[in-house]
Design a protein around this motif. Structure first.
Motif, mmCIF file in Angstrom:
data_model
loop_
_atom_site.group_PDB
_atom_site.id
_atom_site.type_symbol
_atom_site.label_atom_id
_atom_site.label_comp_id
_atom_site.label_asym_id
_atom_site.label_seq_id
_atom_site.Cartn_x
_atom_site.Cartn_y
_atom_site.Cartn_z
ATOM 1 N N PHE A 13 2.267 3.888 -10.263
ATOM 2 C CA PHE A 13 1.886 3.718 -8.868
ATOM 3 C C PHE A 13 0.919 4.800 -8.430
ATOM 4 C CE2 PHE A 13 5.767 1.059 -8.044
ATOM 5 C CZ PHE A 13 5.085 -0.025 -7.503
ATOM 6 N N TYR A 14 1.235 6.034 -8.819
ATOM 7 C CA TYR A 14 0.423 7.177 -8.425
ATOM 8 C C TYR A 14 -0.985 7.063 -9.004
ATOM 9 C CZ TYR A 14 -1.078 12.030 -7.909
ATOM 10 O OH TYR A 14 -1.771 13.168 -7.601
ATOM 11 N N SER A 16 -2.542 4.331 -9.958
ATOM 12 C CA SER A 16 -3.273 3.228 -9.344
ATOM 13 C C SER A 16 -3.784 3.619 -7.969
ATOM 14 C CB SER A 16 -2.376 1.992 -9.225
ATOM 15 O OG SER A 16 -1.311 2.218 -8.336
ATOM 16 N N SER A 17 -3.016 4.468 -7.255
ATOM 17 C CA SER A 17 -3.473 4.899 -5.934
ATOM 18 C C SER A 17 -4.712 5.760 -6.037
ATOM 19 C CB SER A 17 -2.354 5.661 -5.208
ATOM 20 O OG SER A 17 -2.171 6.940 -5.751
ATOM 21 N N ALA A 20 -7.828 3.744 -6.720
ATOM 22 C CA ALA A 20 -8.312 3.024 -5.548
ATOM 23 C C ALA A 20 -9.109 3.922 -4.615
ATOM 24 C CB ALA A 20 -7.132 2.415 -4.804
ATOM 25 N N GLU A 22 -8.170 6.446 -2.911
ATOM 26 C CA GLU A 22 -7.426 6.874 -1.735
ATOM 27 C C GLU A 22 -6.616 8.101 -2.120
ATOM 28 O OE1 GLU A 22 -5.050 3.667 -0.402
ATOM 29 O OE2 GLU A 22 -6.741 2.383 0.146
ATOM 30 N N ASP A 25 -1.202 6.450 -2.095
ATOM 31 C CA ASP A 25 -0.786 5.081 -1.833
ATOM 32 C C ASP A 25 0.256 5.164 -0.719
ATOM 33 O OD1 ASP A 25 0.482 2.628 -1.747
ATOM 34 O OD2 ASP A 25 0.438 2.344 -3.925
ATOM 35 N N LYS A 26 -0.149 4.844 0.503
ATOM 36 C CA LYS A 26 0.729 5.072 1.646
ATOM 37 C C LYS A 26 1.952 4.163 1.630
ATOM 38 C CE LYS A 26 -2.666 7.248 4.613
ATOM 39 N NZ LYS A 26 -3.259 7.344 5.949
ATOM 40 N N LYS A 27 1.808 2.981 1.103
ATOM 41 C CA LYS A 27 2.971 2.100 0.986
ATOM 42 C C LYS A 27 4.005 2.718 0.051
ATOM 43 C CE LYS A 27 0.684 -2.315 1.960
ATOM 44 N NZ LYS A 27 0.329 -3.663 1.435
#
Length: 374
Positions: A13-14, A16-17, A20, A22, A25-27
């Motif tokens: 997840f980290y 991929s954020s 992107a 950003e 990943d705020k979600k």
């Protein structure tokens, strides 16, 4: 095995954020905060239940007060009725009062007022602030300035004065807050608890020179310094731009942040003992979370340069959420209560500290400020 799967999932997840473009990943950040908070709320469904460790304590002591600070920060970005109700039930159980009553000078006791004031601001009702006003006005109208003789107290007490100053539109609260802060900074111990040469704080007068760590350096306790930078960040979010002495708090926050960058561990955490990794210098969650909170606020407010500090907090948040956060929401590597590096040792991924609440509060403060990053 579960830990390995958890680390891998969060790492993906980290990554991929970052790809992107950003900062976070705020979600995912919100999901991590909710996971940790849900674990605690499910473990402590009765907000008035006493806390039993080496002795029995009421649930409005500082450790729980810090948790509710974090919960209200989460509620600010995710206003769920369950969060409000949980905080309200706690305040109602304690009749919006303090351990030690309305004559306490101990900031650990009136830390709870931070949440009482937040709840009042959401839905004003005079009963919510009756005890807070009585206690803080007593402090305001008596001459003592030396109450915050340990640096943890700066975080417990300082934001209460800031909130009251805003609420009452009265600079007297800001002036008293400043005088008490500067007494701790410059007068407690031999020459104050703050070392301007190194940008860090001794926990209390027991640790200023000639006290040294085994490696001969000054003893700077991670969580203690975390309390101070968090207090500065929180106060700066509360007081108006034209409030007296604002520039002092900005100056000190910048100095502390600068001192912390160079001593961050390779894995993203900070040592329990900031200047002596050989003396209980392991990774530690609460101090690291408080440093994240202070630096993230610094970026959000324009006080700190994003290009310098964003990589630092990215590395630190990734460390906590991959190394400390369990799949059920429990936080590991959290030092128990104390006042120096040796307390509550050794730390580990699975060890349960004597109190779980304040570490979660620190984590929620950090996550809430990360969530606001642009």
């Amino acid at each position: 095995m579960k830990k390995l799967i958890s680390l891998l999932a969060v790492s993906i997840f980290y990554t991929s954020s970052l790809s992107a473009q950003e900062p976070f990943d705020k979600k995912l950040v919100l999901k991590q905060m909710m996971l940790a908070n849900d674990y605690f709320m499910q473990k402590w469904p009765d907000t008035g239940k006493t806390i039993i460790t080496n002795k029995e304590r009421p649930s409005n002591i500082w450790t729980r007060g810090v948790y509710y600070e974090g919960l209200m920060a989460l509620h600010e970005i995710l206003p769920k009725e369950a969060y409000y109700d949980y905080a309200y039930a706690w305040a109602e159980f304690h009749k919006w009062g303090f351990n030690g009553g309305n004559v306490t000078r101990n900031a650990d006791n009136y830390c709870a007022a931070q949440t009482y004031i937040d709840l009042y601001n959401l839905e004003p009702d005079a009963k919510k602030l009756k005890n807070t006003k009585a206690n803080i006005n007593m402090l305001l109208n008596t001459p003592q300035l030396n109450d915050w003789s340990w640096i943890d107290a700066i975080q417990m007490g300082m934001p209460v004065f800031a909130k009251m100053g805003v609420l009452e539109k009265n600079n007297r609260y800001f002036e008293k807050m400043y005088d008490m802060y500067m007494f701790s900074r410059n007068k407690h111990g031999d020459n104050g608890l703050y070392n301007p040469k190194e940008g860090l704080w001794w926990r209390d007068a027991d640790f200023d020179p000639p006290y040294k760590e085994p490696n001969g350096k000054n003893c700077y306790w991670s969580r203690g310094n975390g309390w101070v930078i968090a207090a500065l960040a929180k106060v700066l979010t509360i007081i108006p731009e034209n409030a007296p002495h604002r520039e002092q708090y900005v100056k000190d926050l910048k100095a502390m942040a600068g001192a912390l960058v160079s001593i961050q561990r390779v894995d993203g955490f900070w040592n329990v003992s900031l200047h002596d990794p050989s003396n209980f210098g392991e990774k530690e969650t609460s101090g690291t979370a408080l440093f994240i909170y202070g630096m993230a606020y610094g970026i959000n407010s324009g006080i700190l340069k994003k290009e310098t500090y964003l990589p630092v907090i990215q590395k630190a948040w990734n460390a906590i959420t991959t190394e400390s956060l369990h799949t059920n929401g429990f936080l590991g590597y959290l030092q128990s209560t104390g006042k120096e590096p040796k307390d509550g040792q050794p730390l580990s991924y699975d060890k349960i500290p004597d109190f779980e609440d304040y570490g979660l509060g620190c984590f929620l403060l950090a996550g809430s400020e990360i969530y606001k990053l642009k």
